[in-house]
Write an enzyme that holds these catalytic residues in place. Sequence first.
Site, mmCIF file in Angstrom:
data_model
loop_
_atom_site.group_PDB
_atom_site.id
_atom_site.type_symbol
_atom_site.label_atom_id
_atom_site.label_comp_id
_atom_site.label_asym_id
_atom_site.label_seq_id
_atom_site.Cartn_x
_atom_site.Cartn_y
_atom_site.Cartn_z
ATOM 1 C CB SER A 1 2.556 -8.179 0.871
ATOM 2 O OG SER A 1 1.464 -8.117 1.740
ATOM 3 C CB THR B 1 0.612 -4.280 6.193
ATOM 4 O OG1 THR B 1 -0.639 -4.190 5.505
ATOM 5 C CG2 THR B 1 1.246 -2.915 6.295
ATOM 6 C CB THR C 1 -0.922 -0.023 1.242
ATOM 7 O OG1 THR C 1 -1.787 -1.138 1.119
ATOM 8 C CG2 THR C 1 -1.749 1.242 1.355
HETATM 9 N N1 ASN Z 1 -2.732 -5.350 0.580
HETATM 10 C C1 ASN Z 1 -1.652 -4.523 1.016
HETATM 11 C C2 ASN Z 1 -0.390 -5.383 0.926
HETATM 12 O O1 ASN Z 1 -0.140 -6.189 1.762
HETATM 13 C C3 ASN Z 1 -1.893 -4.032 2.397
HETATM 14 C C4 ASN Z 1 -0.925 -2.969 2.879
HETATM 15 O O2 ASN Z 1 0.202 -2.890 2.465
HETATM 16 N N2 ASN Z 1 -1.335 -2.159 3.829
HETATM 17 O O3 ASN Z 1 0.358 -5.255 -0.020
#
Ligand code: ASN
Length: 633
Positions: free
Chosen positions: A130, A161, A59
């Site tokens: 991710s 995350t 993100t």
């Molecule tokens: N979907 C995103 C990821 O894990 C979530 C984030 O980075 N806050 O790439």
Amino acid sequence: MHSPNTASEEVCSDSIIDGKEDTLQNSVRSETTLKNSSSLHKIKGDGYSKVLVLYTGGTIGMLRTESGVYAPETSIMEKRIKLYPQLHDTTAAEDYAIEHPEKNFMILPDTGETARVLYVIREYVPLLDSSNMTMDDWIRIAMDIKESYEQYNGFVVLHGTDTMAYTASALSFMLENLGKTVVITGSQIPLYEARSDGRDNLMNALIVAGNYVIPEVTILFNNKLFRGNRTSKISTSNLDAFNSPNLPPLAKMGIGIHVEWRNVYRPSSIEKFNVHSLLNRNVGLLRLFPSITVEVVRAFLSPPIEGVVLQTYGAGNGPSQRRDLFDEFKRAFRRGVIIVNCTQCSLGQVDPSYETGSALMDVGVVPGSDMTPEAALTKLSYVLSKKEWSLQTKRTMMEANLRGELTVHKDAKFEDLDVITAVVKTLNLSSAEEVDALRDAISPAILCSIVSEGNLEKLEIMRQFGAYLSACDYDYKTPLHIACSDGNLKIVEYLLKHGASIHMRDREHRTPLMNAVVNDHHEVIKLIVKAGGYLNLPSLTIGEMLCSYAKQGDLTRLESLRLAGADLNDPDCTNRTCLHYAAEMNLEEVVSYLLKHNVCKSAQDLYGRTACDIAKVLEHDSLVKLLQLENAD
Ligand code: ASN
């Protein structure tokens, strides 16, 4: 306690001649409580630290697409970051570029730390959410760190995350004998949006990676630095998205940065940094629930599965009355499948004090203590891929503490040491904070004096009582610095085995290796080099040192430098090598030594003269013979 402050040596260029060190550029030192004066941070002069940022996606670098969803956007991160003064100091970058036109670094503004952080962003192709990452991506990150390990003081990984805790856990195992700081971070709101948490997360990650030697794979989120393999994502929407329930944060960012140095894990073997780039993919997570069917369990445990994290209830309890399930566990054990027992609770550990827990051990299930599911799974993948380990060793390793991922037992408290208790009583100290402050104040001094006494037994007692063996005294000297100066091989070995850092620098920016070199302790030098120590000075600085010692006929020091990794062919600023000087000074023994180590005889100085030419002019006939005799470069 003086923090085991940072000091990465690789980008630091020291000149050390006649035992004196002189920082030329790029030295890094900081202390958790130190408030730095801005004069320490002048871009011209000392105080740079280099960080490599591996931007994998997440993100933090996403934009909303036309359909209103977030997706990674390529090739804009660097340009956008340059617009945020909190992340990039344009004037400082321009100043730096004038002196170093060959490099294109971003520069953090002066943040009050000792080192100005220079950083480079390497953007992955493709950038990934991710949730789309695989073990191959973990391997790629690990290999990139390996490839650039010696060029940077620390590493930041920008990552989504959602699977960050898996990546952090996996990397913690794959990066063997890690001596530098690796910080993984990301954000809940994209960096480019007004309320983003990404800017603070990135800035803090850069500060930590560039200023503190925390030789672990860590996760930095919302002003807290966690051990990566102790961390799980706990919130989809809070900015406080991560937690490490069984280990307090390694550092907290408030008005200052407070590092809990005693909790920092350090490698405990005398080996160089290495990346284990194999992973076993036949692993899985099986979460028990009441009335789970035997068919589900049987299917899960069937080949090709080789390792399973069994998520049990409470303190590691399973349904011991379910013979059908236990028979499946037994069968899997006999086939060589490793089953690790981890609790479904996020806080606390597996403890076979219930019949329902010990029943699982009876069928060969390995207790996983307080590992997070992410740590247990990635550890299984790592352990199972170790071809050199037998099945029994692999099982033992799953129970052992490899990277601080699990609690094995609680050491006796350092406060229990008689001397501390006595002082606590005399000073009438009552609160835990007061006792902590006292221990922090006196333990470095006690440790350093024990080390200079060479008393291994006392050192072991201190360690058993939880003393932090990398604590520095007021000159920022660690016990390892002292043992290296004294040449006490046994103590050096002991300290390395118990995680002392080879990268720490004392007040004069000297590493333990340099202390061993300037005191000519050859066996100690060999050991530190074996543990991954290196000089990492510019070749001109090394050349100046070599030439100076060659001129003085100081063979022992030349040998110290050679053992520490110096290239005896490095010239000084007149392009002379130590062979030129040995020839000029008519030092036959030095010439023979240099020839024995294959120093190039045809190297020419600024005036086009070889060592042999100089010997001829000065009529050092026997040297001329010696140099011509073996003239076969
Ligand atoms: N979907 C995103 C990821 O894990 C979530 C984030 O980075 N806050 O790439």
